[in-house]
Design a protein around this motif. Structure first.
Motif, PDB file in Angstrom:
ATOM      1  N   TYR A  41       0.823  -1.220   0.000  1.00  0.00           N
ATOM      2  CA  TYR A  41       0.000   0.000   0.000  1.00  0.00           C
ATOM      3  C   TYR A  41       0.855   1.268   0.000  1.00  0.00           C
ATOM      4  O   TYR A  41       0.646   2.181  -0.803  1.00  0.00           O
ATOM      5  N   GLU A  42       1.853   1.330   0.909  1.00  0.00           N
ATOM      6  CA  GLU A  42       2.659   2.549   1.019  1.00  0.00           C
ATOM      7  C   GLU A  42       3.502   2.780  -0.232  1.00  0.00           C
ATOM      8  O   GLU A  42       3.671   3.912  -0.671  1.00  0.00           O
ATOM      9  N   GLU A  43       4.024   1.696  -0.823  1.00  0.00           N
ATOM     10  CA  GLU A  43       4.777   1.852  -2.073  1.00  0.00           C
ATOM     11  C   GLU A  43       3.859   2.320  -3.199  1.00  0.00           C
ATOM     12  O   GLU A  43       4.241   3.128  -4.047  1.00  0.00           O
ATOM     13  N   ILE A  45       1.087   4.211  -2.893  1.00  0.00           N
ATOM     14  CA  ILE A  45       0.803   5.634  -2.681  1.00  0.00           C
ATOM     15  C   ILE A  45       2.035   6.474  -3.015  1.00  0.00           C
ATOM     16  O   ILE A  45       1.941   7.514  -3.678  1.00  0.00           O
ATOM     17  N   TYR A  46       3.221   5.998  -2.581  1.00  0.00           N
ATOM     18  CA  TYR A  46       4.473   6.726  -2.860  1.00  0.00           C
ATOM     19  C   TYR A  46       4.706   6.850  -4.364  1.00  0.00           C
ATOM     20  O   TYR A  46       5.079   7.920  -4.859  1.00  0.00           O
ATOM     21  N   SER A 241      -3.541  10.402  -4.011  1.00  0.00           N
ATOM     22  CA  SER A 241      -2.245   9.883  -3.560  1.00  0.00           C
ATOM     23  C   SER A 241      -1.413  10.975  -2.898  1.00  0.00           C
ATOM     24  O   SER A 241      -0.732  10.727  -1.900  1.00  0.00           O
ATOM     25  N   SER A 245      -0.618  10.757   0.976  1.00  0.00           N
ATOM     26  CA  SER A 245       0.797  10.735   1.331  1.00  0.00           C
ATOM     27  C   SER A 245       1.092  11.772   2.408  1.00  0.00           C
ATOM     28  O   SER A 245       1.824  11.516   3.371  1.00  0.00           O
ATOM     29  N   LEU A 248      -0.759  10.712   5.773  1.00  0.00           N
ATOM     30  CA  LEU A 248      -0.107   9.543   6.367  1.00  0.00           C
ATOM     31  C   LEU A 248       1.213   9.931   7.020  1.00  0.00           C
ATOM     32  O   LEU A 248       1.630   9.350   8.025  1.00  0.00           O
ATOM     33  N   LYS A 249       1.867  10.947   6.432  1.00  0.00           N
ATOM     34  CA  LYS A 249       3.142  11.412   6.975  1.00  0.00           C
ATOM     35  C   LYS A 249       2.940  12.234   8.250  1.00  0.00           C
ATOM     36  O   LYS A 249       3.683  12.101   9.216  1.00  0.00           O
ATOM     37  N   LYS A 252      -0.549  10.035  10.794  1.00  0.00           N
ATOM     38  CA  LYS A 252      -0.647   8.614  10.471  1.00  0.00           C
ATOM     39  C   LYS A 252      -1.615   7.876  11.399  1.00  0.00           C
ATOM     40  O   LYS A 252      -2.466   7.105  10.936  1.00  0.00           O
TER      41      LYS A 252
END
Length: 338
Positions: A41-43, A45-46, A241, A245, A248-249, A252
């Protein structure tokens, strides 16, 4: 990241895309949950966040390889390949299974969402007043959305563009089903069935050398609708995204607790034991869509009796939970390797 991926990892990435594509098309199920549980998931969104001004500069300056590497192109291309293949293949199988074995299919999805709640919650330790409030808001939103009555179909292109932005949220927001939102907005059949069929028919005719559809005003209208919907989806994907991002940063814990709440709330959408309520016209007859199929108004949920069918359904709920736990195990294994 790319240099560490083996052929098997790349194959699994396509399979994950297949899973996301199939999940995105089913009302009540979110492709974002697949991404979350499978550990990418994080990859995801990144990588989407890298589609920005710098990326477009590289693209317009003809630096295609730099652009491809900058946006983590191999990851995104393999994932989207799986989604596209899924849309024209696995999702068709899924449609068939829902028609033939509706209770058992919804039971699997129900189990998968229970497994997803367990997966996200087990590593979340930051429970405090703010995150409990966020959890409650997420649950209320999820439940509220699941009990809304669908609107009428609307092919206004600005509204279709908005539908594209909203529907793609299921890929970026775990628990938020873009397909179900399209049902609520009244445009599920128009955008995920009729317009896609129009594109498929047009491609088939072009391959056979038949270009007569150009003078078919209805076909052209549907292709315009699909083009605008796609543009809205791409816009929504990139926009969400960047927003996700950022939050989440910076927020979170609050974001994750809200996602847990939303997924809990979405259990109402995929509750296996429900009767479909169809839309009726003024005379009391069931309304049919452009394919001649009955138009869904909403669902009436009920508690089942304990019988053989119910026990089978419970088995499929357990199977759904097991699928998520297997995905979690694979996700952990992949993260350790990379």
């Amino acid at each position: 990241m790319e240099s560490t991926r083996t052929f098997t990892d790349k194959l699994f990435l396509i399979l994950k895309g297949l899973g996301m594509g199939a999940a995105n098309k089913v009302p009540g199920v979110s492709g974002g949950v697949v991404a979350f549980v499978a550990g990418f998931y994080e990859e995801f969104i990144y990588s989407l966040r890298k589609v920005n001004k710098t990326a477009f500069k590289l693209l317009f300056n003809g630096r295609f390889k730099s652009f491809y590497n900058y946006i983590n192109g191999r990851f995104l291309s393999l994932l989207f390949l799986g989604m596209i293949v899924s849309y024209f293949s696995i999702s068709k199988v899924l449609d068939y299974l829902i028609k033939q074995y509706e209770l058992f299919v919804w039971s699997v999805f129900f189990g998968m969402i229970i497994g997803s709640i367990y997966y996200i919650n087990k590593d979340f330790k930051d429970w405090k007043f703010k995150t409990y409030i966020s959890l409650a808001i997420g649950i209320l939103l999820g439940v509220g959305v699941s009990f809304l009555n669908p609107a009428k179909e609307n092919d206004n292109l600005w509204f279709v563009f908005f539908c594209g932005i909203i529907s793609v949220s299921g890929m970026t927001l775990p628990g938020f089903s873009g397909s179900f939102i399209l049902i609520i907005l009244g445009n599920y059949v128009l955008l995920l069935v009729d317009s896609v069929n129009a594109l498929f028919d047009s491609f088939s005719e072009i391959i056979s050398g038949d270009f007569s559809f150009i003078s078919n005003s209805e076909r052209i209208r549907m292709l315009k609708v699909l083009a605008v919907f796609t543009l809205g989806s791409v816009t929504g994907l990139v926009t969400f995204s960047h927003v996700l991002s950022y939050i989440l940063k910076h927020y979170k814990s609050i974001t994750l607790s809200a996602i847990i709440g939303f997924i809990i709330g979405s259990l109402g959408v995929v509750w296996p034991w429900k009767e479909t309520i169809y839309k009726l016209d003024e005379t009391g007859r069931v309304l049919l869509d452009s394919r001649g199929e009955m138009v869904i108004k909403n669902y009436q949920r009920f508690i089942p009796d304990l019988n053989t069918e119910t026990y089978y359904a419970i088995f499929f709920i357990i199977l759904g939970i097991a699928i998520v736990l297997a995905l979690e195990w694979y996700g952990q294994k992949t993260r350790k390797v990379t």
